[in-house]
Motif scaffolding. Structure first.
Motif, mmCIF file in Angstrom:
data_model
loop_
_atom_site.group_PDB
_atom_site.id
_atom_site.type_symbol
_atom_site.label_atom_id
_atom_site.label_comp_id
_atom_site.label_asym_id
_atom_site.label_seq_id
_atom_site.Cartn_x
_atom_site.Cartn_y
_atom_site.Cartn_z
ATOM 1 N N UNK A 10 0.829 -1.207 0.000
ATOM 2 C CA UNK A 10 0.000 0.000 0.000
ATOM 3 C C UNK A 10 0.865 1.259 0.000
ATOM 4 N N UNK A 11 2.037 1.174 0.615
ATOM 5 C CA UNK A 11 2.896 2.349 0.771
ATOM 6 C C UNK A 11 3.760 2.642 -0.453
ATOM 7 N N UNK A 12 3.718 1.768 -1.464
ATOM 8 C CA UNK A 12 4.552 1.974 -2.652
ATOM 9 C C UNK A 12 3.707 1.955 -3.922
ATOM 10 N N UNK A 13 4.141 2.730 -4.893
ATOM 11 C CA UNK A 13 3.437 2.822 -6.162
ATOM 12 C C UNK A 13 3.404 1.468 -6.859
ATOM 13 N N UNK A 14 2.256 1.135 -7.437
ATOM 14 C CA UNK A 14 2.107 -0.189 -8.047
ATOM 15 C C UNK A 14 2.904 -0.344 -9.335
ATOM 16 N N UNK A 15 3.286 0.747 -9.979
ATOM 17 C CA UNK A 15 3.979 0.658 -11.268
ATOM 18 C C UNK A 15 5.495 0.707 -11.149
ATOM 19 N N UNK A 128 -0.778 -4.527 -5.578
ATOM 20 C CA UNK A 128 -0.887 -3.384 -4.650
ATOM 21 C C UNK A 128 -2.265 -2.728 -4.691
ATOM 22 N N UNK A 129 -2.804 -2.555 -5.908
ATOM 23 C CA UNK A 129 -4.136 -1.954 -6.025
ATOM 24 C C UNK A 129 -5.179 -2.812 -5.334
ATOM 25 N N UNK A 130 -5.021 -4.115 -5.469
ATOM 26 C CA UNK A 130 -5.970 -5.032 -4.837
ATOM 27 C C UNK A 130 -5.953 -4.929 -3.327
ATOM 28 N N UNK A 131 -4.759 -4.716 -2.747
ATOM 29 C CA UNK A 131 -4.669 -4.587 -1.291
ATOM 30 C C UNK A 131 -5.310 -3.283 -0.817
ATOM 31 N N UNK A 132 -5.154 -2.215 -1.610
ATOM 32 C CA UNK A 132 -5.809 -0.937 -1.283
ATOM 33 C C UNK A 132 -7.321 -1.091 -1.360
ATOM 34 N N UNK A 133 -7.791 -1.703 -2.434
ATOM 35 C CA UNK A 133 -9.238 -1.867 -2.632
ATOM 36 C C UNK A 133 -9.827 -2.733 -1.519
ATOM 37 N N UNK A 134 -9.109 -3.764 -1.131
ATOM 38 C CA UNK A 134 -9.601 -4.640 -0.064
ATOM 39 C C UNK A 134 -9.766 -3.869 1.244
ATOM 40 N N UNK A 162 -3.867 7.442 4.808
ATOM 41 C CA UNK A 162 -5.319 7.286 4.778
ATOM 42 C C UNK A 162 -5.931 7.856 3.505
ATOM 43 N N UNK A 163 -5.426 8.981 3.051
ATOM 44 C CA UNK A 163 -5.968 9.601 1.846
ATOM 45 C C UNK A 163 -5.797 8.742 0.608
ATOM 46 N N UNK A 164 -4.782 7.898 0.601
ATOM 47 C CA UNK A 164 -4.567 7.002 -0.537
ATOM 48 C C UNK A 164 -5.600 5.879 -0.551
ATOM 49 N N UNK A 165 -6.082 5.503 0.627
ATOM 50 C CA UNK A 165 -7.059 4.416 0.726
ATOM 51 C C UNK A 165 -8.490 4.949 0.643
ATOM 52 N N UNK A 166 -8.750 6.046 1.333
ATOM 53 C CA UNK A 166 -10.103 6.633 1.364
ATOM 54 C C UNK A 166 -10.095 7.972 0.626
ATOM 55 N N UNK A 167 -9.824 7.923 -0.673
ATOM 56 C CA UNK A 167 -9.589 9.161 -1.406
ATOM 57 C C UNK A 167 -10.849 9.952 -1.718
ATOM 58 N N UNK A 168 -12.005 9.324 -1.761
ATOM 59 C CA UNK A 168 -13.208 10.081 -2.127
ATOM 60 C C UNK A 168 -14.439 9.607 -1.346
ATOM 61 N N UNK A 169 -14.219 9.192 -0.118
ATOM 62 C CA UNK A 169 -15.330 8.678 0.679
ATOM 63 C C UNK A 169 -15.863 9.743 1.627
ATOM 64 N N UNK A 170 -16.995 9.442 2.250
ATOM 65 C CA UNK A 170 -17.582 10.396 3.189
ATOM 66 C C UNK A 170 -17.012 10.182 4.591
ATOM 67 N N UNK A 171 -17.470 11.013 5.504
ATOM 68 C CA UNK A 171 -16.918 10.994 6.850
ATOM 69 C C UNK A 171 -17.226 9.703 7.612
ATOM 70 N N UNK A 172 -18.244 8.982 7.196
ATOM 71 C CA UNK A 172 -18.574 7.749 7.901
ATOM 72 C C UNK A 172 -17.435 6.732 7.813
ATOM 73 N N UNK A 173 -16.718 6.731 6.697
ATOM 74 C CA UNK A 173 -15.591 5.810 6.549
ATOM 75 C C UNK A 173 -14.453 6.186 7.489
#
Length: 208
Positions: A10-15, A128-134, A162-173
């Motif tokens: 999660x901490x490193x770019x997937x590409x 890496x993307x899959x781990x973020x999405x999970x 946190x912003x990398x994982x919850x980039x466009x979610x609401x405050x409930x997340x």
């Protein structure tokens, strides 16, 4: 997926394997994850700012085994911060090598004008993307989180990812994230607080 491996991806770019954080923050986050693995394996216990070995039986993972053996040999050092700094010195390469042995990443050399550096790039760009999405799905859904997942979320928050994982979610997340951290067993909650404090100090020292 072990805790430090998850954090690493999660901490490193997937590409290209470039860090999404400062080098110091990644080191401290990985060191915290390595300590977290030993807490989850019930080999060490974090109590406030200190830790102690509670079970000397070697873990099955070689890296965890090595880290525990070092702690057993250095029982005079009980400050969590001391171990974060110590393990952080080699955490990136140690975790990278562990993942490479399982075929998850491969080592590459990035050459610049005056120096070169080592990066660990995922062999499957979707991993890496899959781990973020999970993790994102766990934090935005309603299904119960395992202790290991909540610990990962806590380390993500403590290091500023946190912003990398919850980039466009609401405050409930974000509220669910905080709830997951506060309901962790005290040893893991104390560990996350120490990681957060160490990262905060590192950021301030770099600005200074």
């Amino acid at each position: 997926m072990l805790l430090a491996d998850d954090f690493f991806l999660i901490a490193h770019d997937d590409r290209d394997g470039k860090s999404r954080l400062s080098q110091r923050a990644v080191e401290l986050g990985l060191a915290g994850a390595l300590l977290g693995e030993l807490v989850l394996e019930q080999r060490i216990l974090c109590e406030g700012a200190r830790l102690r070995v509670i079970n000397r039986e070697p873990p099955s993972d070689p890296l965890a085994h090595t880290n525990l053996a070092t702690m057993v040999a250095e029982t005079q050092h009980r400050e969590i911060r001391t171990w974060l700094l110590f393990l952080g010195q080699t955490a990136v390469d140690a975790v990278g090598q562990r993942m490479a042995r399982h075929g998850l990443v491969e080592q590459t050399t990035v050459r610049r004008l005056l120096r070169s550096s080592t990066r660990w790039v995922a062999t499957d760009i979707n991993l890496p993307t899959g781990r973020v999405v999970r993790l994102r799905r766990l934090l935005t859904g309603s299904e119960p989180m395992r202790v290991a997942d909540a610990t990962l979320a806590g380390l993500i928050e403590a290091t500023g990812l946190t912003g990398h994982v919850l980039w466009d979610t609401d405050q409930s997340s974000y509220r669910r994230l905080q709830q997951a951290i506060t309901t962790l067993p005290p040893p893991l909650r104390d560990l996350i607080l120490q990681v957060e404090s160490a990262v905060g100090e590192a950021v301030l020292s770099q600005r200074g």
